[in-house]
Design an enzyme around this catalytic site. Structure first.
Site, short mmCIF file in Angstrom:
data_model
loop_
_atom_site.label_atom_id
_atom_site.label_comp_id
_atom_site.label_asym_id
_atom_site.label_seq_id
_atom_site.Cartn_x
_atom_site.Cartn_y
_atom_site.Cartn_z
N HIS A 184 -3.07 -2.61 -2.04
CA HIS A 184 -2.51 -1.27 -1.84
C HIS A 184 -3.61 -0.21 -1.88
O HIS A 184 -3.64 0.70 -1.04
CB HIS A 184 -1.47 -0.97 -2.91
CG HIS A 184 -0.18 -1.71 -2.73
ND1 HIS A 184 0.94 -1.45 -3.47
CD2 HIS A 184 0.15 -2.72 -1.88
CE1 HIS A 184 1.91 -2.26 -3.09
NE2 HIS A 184 1.45 -3.05 -2.13
N SER A 233 2.12 -4.28 3.34
CA SER A 233 1.97 -3.14 2.44
C SER A 233 0.62 -2.43 2.57
O SER A 233 0.55 -1.20 2.52
CB SER A 233 2.17 -3.58 1.00
OG SER A 233 3.43 -4.16 0.81
#
Length: 274
Positions: A237, A179
């Site tokens: 993230h 991610s």
């Protein structure tokens, strides 16, 4: 730990710079050898009946875009690591090297290797879908070597961001997944092409600009960090998104050109093209 992060990031940058040099060198050599290959093929025409499957695979591979050719090996590596998690006897090894953990005695390799690691099939599928959707545009803009440098660097930086956040909040735990790297690619594309219209898979009638999308995603992850949400690794993230945004603003102009001394040194070590 900061030194480890810088070392890991530097290794990915140097490796991709050398890869670009080797690609250019290989292309130059192939161009020089083309006449020889042509006459050799004419001499061997009709004598070599190699298997059709190999030719079909080669034909299929050559039909892919550069972005798809870069995505393929990354996806394959993620699938192989996912399969390794399914083997119980490999779990100690996987936990040591394919899951980032600030409390682990191993810090350097997991920062990078964890970005190829997924334990959940849904997590793997979702990440590979997003990467496939944005890799072609990113590779077209950056080139395969710079794309790979950004992807790998973002994996290291997002892992370090996750480490820092966990230590700060005293919340030890494992992190794994692509991610962070994918957020960097997504952020880069959204910054480069902010007017591109995006949509949601299950709600195709809803569209929004790429610029709006990255603002929403960054805002959501920032809220997750501030409020201590644990559904995603929001710190990782944010680290990945920040890497992609910074690369779009400064990396292509100021960072990537700094590879020239590395390439020159490698050229001297390796020797000139002969």
């Amino acid at each position: 730990m900061e030194a480890v992060s810088v070392y890991s990031w530097g290794a990915t940058f140097v490796g991709c710079a050398i890869w670009e040099y080797e690609s250019m060198r290989s292309h130059a050599l192939n161009m020089l050898k083309k006449p020889i290959k042509f006459f050799r093929r004419q001499a061997e025409y009709g004598l070599d009946k190699s298997n059709k499957l190999s030719k079909e695979v080669t034909k299929w591979w050559n039909s892919l875009t550069t972005g798809q050719k870069v995505f393929g090996p990354i996806c394959a590596l993620n699938i192989l690591v996912f399969a390794a998690w399914r083997i119980p006897r490999l779990h100690p090894f996987m936990l040591n090297y394919f899951a980032s953990n600030p409390a682990s005695p191993h810090q350097c390799l997991p920062m990078l290797l964890s970005s190829f690691s997924h334990y959940s099939g849904f997590h793997l599928l979702a990440n590979m879908y997003v990467l496939h959707s944005f890799s072609t545009g990113a590779v077209y803009s950056l080139g395969k070597e710079q794309f790979t440098a950004l992807y790998l660097s973002a994996g290291v930086i997002s892992s370090f961001t996750s480490y820092f956040y966990k230590i700060l909040r005293k919340q030890p735990g494992l992190s794994l997944g692509a991610s962070g790297s994918i957020m960097a690619i997504l952020a880069y594309v959204c910054m480069q092409y902010p007017e591109t219209q995006l949509g949601i898979i299950l709600l195709p009638f809803i569209t929004f600009s790429a610029g709006t999308a990255i603002k929403f995603i960054v805002g959501l992850d920032a809220a997750g960090v501030l409020m201590g949400w644990k559904f995603f690794d929001h710190a990782a993230h944010l680290g990945g998104a920040a890497t992609g945004i910074c690369w779009a603003l400064y990396g292509n102009k100021y960072v990537w050109p700094q590879r020239e001394p590395i390439v020159s040194y490698w050229h001297q070590v390796r020797g000139s093209i002969k």
